[in-house]
Design a protein around this motif. Structure first.
Motif, short mmCIF file in Angstrom:
data_model
loop_
_atom_site.label_atom_id
_atom_site.label_comp_id
_atom_site.label_asym_id
_atom_site.label_seq_id
_atom_site.Cartn_x
_atom_site.Cartn_y
_atom_site.Cartn_z
N ASP A 197 41.57 83.86 61.37
CA ASP A 197 42.82 84.30 62.00
C ASP A 197 43.73 84.97 60.98
OD1 ASP A 197 44.72 84.43 64.20
OD2 ASP A 197 45.85 82.90 63.08
N ARG A 198 43.79 84.42 59.79
CA ARG A 198 44.63 85.00 58.73
C ARG A 198 44.13 86.39 58.34
NH1 ARG A 198 48.28 83.20 55.01
NH2 ARG A 198 48.04 83.93 52.88
N ARG A 199 42.82 86.54 58.23
CA ARG A 199 42.25 87.84 57.86
C ARG A 199 42.48 88.87 58.97
NH1 ARG A 199 36.39 87.67 55.88
NH2 ARG A 199 36.96 89.79 55.42
N ALA A 200 42.34 88.44 60.24
CA ALA A 200 42.57 89.35 61.37
C ALA A 200 44.03 89.78 61.42
CB ALA A 200 42.16 88.67 62.68
N ARG A 201 44.94 88.85 61.15
CA ARG A 201 46.37 89.18 61.15
C ARG A 201 46.67 90.20 60.06
NH1 ARG A 201 49.59 84.04 60.66
NH2 ARG A 201 48.25 83.56 62.43
N GLY A 202 46.05 90.06 58.89
CA GLY A 202 46.24 91.03 57.81
C GLY A 202 45.70 92.40 58.19
N ALA A 203 44.56 92.43 58.87
CA ALA A 203 43.97 93.71 59.29
C ALA A 203 44.87 94.39 60.32
CB ALA A 203 42.58 93.48 59.87
N ARG A 204 45.42 93.61 61.26
CA ARG A 204 46.35 94.20 62.25
C ARG A 204 47.59 94.75 61.57
NH1 ARG A 204 44.85 89.64 65.35
NH2 ARG A 204 46.73 88.55 64.66
N ARG A 205 48.09 94.03 60.59
CA ARG A 205 49.30 94.49 59.87
C ARG A 205 49.01 95.80 59.13
NH1 ARG A 205 53.99 91.81 58.37
NH2 ARG A 205 54.99 92.66 56.54
N ARG A 206 47.85 95.87 58.47
CA ARG A 206 47.49 97.10 57.76
C ARG A 206 47.34 98.26 58.73
NH1 ARG A 206 44.67 93.34 54.92
NH2 ARG A 206 42.74 93.67 56.06
N ALA A 207 46.77 98.00 59.91
CA ALA A 207 46.61 99.04 60.92
C ALA A 207 47.96 99.53 61.42
CB ALA A 207 45.77 98.53 62.09
N VAL A 210 39.22 74.99 59.41
CA VAL A 210 39.57 75.82 58.25
C VAL A 210 38.99 77.23 58.38
CG1 VAL A 210 39.24 76.10 55.76
CG2 VAL A 210 39.91 73.89 56.69
N SER A 211 37.76 77.34 58.83
CA SER A 211 37.16 78.67 58.97
C SER A 211 37.87 79.46 60.07
CB SER A 211 35.66 78.58 59.24
OG SER A 211 35.42 77.94 60.47
N GLY A 212 38.28 78.79 61.15
CA GLY A 212 39.04 79.48 62.20
C GLY A 212 40.39 79.94 61.70
N TRP A 213 41.06 79.10 60.91
CA TRP A 213 42.35 79.48 60.33
C TRP A 213 42.18 80.67 59.40
CZ3 TRP A 213 43.68 79.31 55.10
CH2 TRP A 213 45.01 79.57 54.81
N TRP A 214 41.15 80.65 58.58
CA TRP A 214 40.92 81.74 57.63
C TRP A 214 40.61 83.06 58.37
CZ3 TRP A 214 42.30 82.54 52.94
CH2 TRP A 214 41.74 83.57 52.21
#
Length: 85
Positions: A33-43, A27-31
């Motif tokens: 990954d989700r946060r990193a994907r959001g940061a990449r999208r914002r960038a 669960v922590s790995g999934w979370w």
């Protein structure tokens, strides 16, 4: 409680702890990954909003940004829709 029963009980507790530890890691790995994907999208959105001269200052071309957006399934229309929100 006999020695054998106690050992069996301890073994079951350790197994449960291992399962919960594993689930916590998943669960922590999934979370993360989700946060990193959001940061990449914002960038990517931020890069798409930049002017050509700003991109040149950081060593990028507009075509590279467009290629990046297309590779990740975001078109410039989607970026403009996100800006309007």
């Amino acid at each position: 409680m006999t020695l054998y029963e106690r050992d069996e009980f301890v073994e079951r507790l350790q197994y449960r702890a291992t399962v919960w530890r594993y689930l916590k890691l998943v669960v922590s790995g999934w979370w993360a990954d989700r946060r990193a994907r959001g940061a990449r999208r914002r960038a990517m959105v931020e890069l798409a909003e930049m002017e050509d001269w700003q991109l040149r200052d950081i060593g990028l071309e507009r075509s590279e940004v467009d290629r990046l957006l297309n590779r990740h399934g975001m078109a410039r229309d989607q970026v403009k829709a996100l800006e309007a929100r």
